[in-house]
Design a protein around this motif. Structure first.
Motif, short mmCIF file in Angstrom:
data_model
loop_
_atom_site.label_atom_id
_atom_site.label_comp_id
_atom_site.label_asym_id
_atom_site.label_seq_id
_atom_site.Cartn_x
_atom_site.Cartn_y
_atom_site.Cartn_z
N LYS A 2 0.84 -1.20 0.00
CA LYS A 2 0.00 0.00 0.00
C LYS A 2 0.87 1.25 0.00
O LYS A 2 1.90 1.31 0.68
N ASP A 3 0.42 2.24 -0.76
CA ASP A 3 1.03 3.57 -0.73
C ASP A 3 0.16 4.43 0.17
O ASP A 3 -1.06 4.49 0.00
N LEU A 4 0.79 5.07 1.15
CA LEU A 4 0.09 6.04 1.97
C LEU A 4 0.54 7.43 1.59
O LEU A 4 1.74 7.68 1.47
N THR A 5 -0.42 8.31 1.38
CA THR A 5 -0.15 9.72 1.19
C THR A 5 -0.25 10.36 2.56
O THR A 5 -1.28 10.26 3.23
N ILE A 6 0.84 10.98 2.98
CA ILE A 6 0.95 11.48 4.36
C ILE A 6 1.27 12.97 4.31
O ILE A 6 2.14 13.40 3.56
N GLU A 20 9.73 7.72 13.80
CA GLU A 20 9.70 7.20 15.17
C GLU A 20 8.37 6.54 15.49
O GLU A 20 8.32 5.48 16.14
N ALA A 21 7.27 7.14 15.03
CA ALA A 21 5.94 6.56 15.27
C ALA A 21 5.83 5.19 14.59
O ALA A 21 5.31 4.23 15.18
N LEU A 22 6.33 5.10 13.38
CA LEU A 22 6.31 3.81 12.68
C LEU A 22 7.20 2.80 13.39
O LEU A 22 6.84 1.64 13.54
N GLY A 23 8.38 3.24 13.81
CA GLY A 23 9.31 2.36 14.51
C GLY A 23 8.73 1.80 15.80
O GLY A 23 8.88 0.61 16.09
N ARG A 24 8.08 2.66 16.57
CA ARG A 24 7.46 2.21 17.82
C ARG A 24 6.41 1.12 17.56
O ARG A 24 6.22 0.22 18.36
N ALA A 25 5.75 1.23 16.41
CA ALA A 25 4.70 0.26 16.06
C ALA A 25 5.26 -0.96 15.34
O ALA A 25 4.50 -1.87 15.00
N GLY A 26 6.56 -0.97 15.09
CA GLY A 26 7.17 -2.11 14.39
C GLY A 26 6.83 -2.16 12.92
O GLY A 26 6.84 -3.23 12.31
N VAL A 27 6.55 -1.01 12.32
CA VAL A 27 6.17 -0.93 10.90
C VAL A 27 7.35 -0.42 10.10
O VAL A 27 7.89 0.65 10.39
N SER A 28 7.72 -1.17 9.06
CA SER A 28 8.84 -0.78 8.21
C SER A 28 8.36 -0.05 6.97
O SER A 28 7.33 -0.40 6.39
N VAL A 29 9.14 0.93 6.56
CA VAL A 29 8.92 1.65 5.30
C VAL A 29 9.62 0.84 4.21
O VAL A 29 10.79 0.49 4.35
N GLU A 30 8.91 0.53 3.14
CA GLU A 30 9.46 -0.28 2.06
C GLU A 30 9.97 0.55 0.88
O GLU A 30 10.62 0.02 -0.01
N GLY A 31 9.68 1.84 0.86
CA GLY A 31 10.12 2.73 -0.21
C GLY A 31 9.35 4.03 -0.11
O GLY A 31 8.44 4.16 0.71
N GLY A 32 9.71 4.99 -0.95
CA GLY A 32 8.95 6.24 -1.00
C GLY A 32 9.80 7.46 -0.86
O GLY A 32 11.03 7.42 -1.00
N GLY A 33 9.14 8.57 -0.59
CA GLY A 33 9.83 9.83 -0.44
C GLY A 33 8.89 10.92 0.03
O GLY A 33 7.67 10.73 0.12
N VAL A 34 9.47 12.08 0.34
CA VAL A 34 8.69 13.22 0.83
C VAL A 34 9.18 14.47 0.13
O VAL A 34 10.38 14.62 -0.15
N PHE A 35 8.25 15.36 -0.16
CA PHE A 35 8.55 16.61 -0.87
C PHE A 35 7.75 17.73 -0.23
O PHE A 35 6.67 17.50 0.30
N VAL A 36 8.27 18.93 -0.32
CA VAL A 36 7.51 20.10 0.12
C VAL A 36 6.87 20.71 -1.12
O VAL A 36 7.56 21.05 -2.08
N ASN A 38 4.11 23.70 -2.11
CA ASN A 38 3.35 24.86 -1.63
C ASN A 38 3.42 25.00 -0.11
O ASN A 38 2.42 25.29 0.55
N GLY A 39 4.59 24.74 0.45
CA GLY A 39 4.81 24.93 1.88
C GLY A 39 4.32 23.79 2.77
O GLY A 39 4.40 23.89 3.99
N VAL A 40 3.83 22.69 2.17
CA VAL A 40 3.33 21.56 2.95
C VAL A 40 4.13 20.31 2.58
O VAL A 40 4.38 20.06 1.40
N GLY A 41 4.51 19.54 3.58
CA GLY A 41 5.19 18.28 3.32
C GLY A 41 4.19 17.23 2.86
O GLY A 41 3.19 16.99 3.52
N VAL A 42 4.45 16.67 1.68
CA VAL A 42 3.60 15.60 1.15
C VAL A 42 4.50 14.40 0.94
O VAL A 42 5.47 14.46 0.19
N ALA A 43 4.16 13.30 1.62
CA ALA A 43 4.96 12.08 1.54
C ALA A 43 4.15 10.97 0.90
O ALA A 43 2.93 10.90 1.07
N HIS A 44 4.85 10.14 0.15
CA HIS A 44 4.29 8.89 -0.34
C HIS A 44 5.25 7.80 0.10
O HIS A 44 6.42 7.82 -0.27
#
Length: 130
Positions: A2-6, A20-36, A38-44
């Motif tokens: 699944k891709d999450l838009t964050i 850190e929130a993902l780490g505490r829950a034991g959830v690994s990130v498998e790929g993706g990235g984050v960009f700013v 219009n002044g807002v961080g948008v991650a996939h």
């Protein structure tokens, strides 16, 4: 997968808090990235368990905008033009690629507007010799 838009705040530490929130829950990130944008961080980011990732992020007060299925495709890395070729095939099938990135195993990850048509293109691509 699944891709999450964050949505992340555009400030120091926002990405760290997400990780850190993902780490505490034991959830690994498998790929993706984050960009700013219009002044807002948008991650996939890509997750094996989208529901667990969403729950961990939302519990930490991090806004998840969408959770979507993805196409995960191996491309022929040693051959220039692979992104153009598979993107052209998607376009010719009427599929719009909305998000593209790579996972940690060097696969191409695509979030598309028509998953069924995109899967057909992806499956045909997979059957072709390099």
């Amino acid at each position: 997968m699944k891709d999450l838009t964050i949505e992340l705040e555009n400030r120091p530490g926002a990405l760290a808090e997400m990780g850190e929130a993902l780490g505490r829950a034991g959830v690994s990130v498998e790929g993706g990235g984050v960009f700013v944008v219009n002044g807002v961080g948008v991650a996939h980011f890509l997750f094996a368990d989208g529901a667990a990732a969403r729950a961990a992020l939302e519990a930490a007060g991090i806004r998840v905008l969408a959770e979507r299925d993805v196409l995960v495709q191996r491309i022929h890395q040693g051959q220039p033009g692979q992104l153009g070729k598979i993107s052209r095939r998607m376009a010719e099938a009427g599929v719009n690629i909305e998000v593209q990135y790579s996972d940690h195993d060097h696969h191409l990850v695509l979030v598309v507007d028509d998953l069924a048509k995109g899967k057909a293109v992806s499956e045909a691509w997979t059957r072709e010799p390099p």
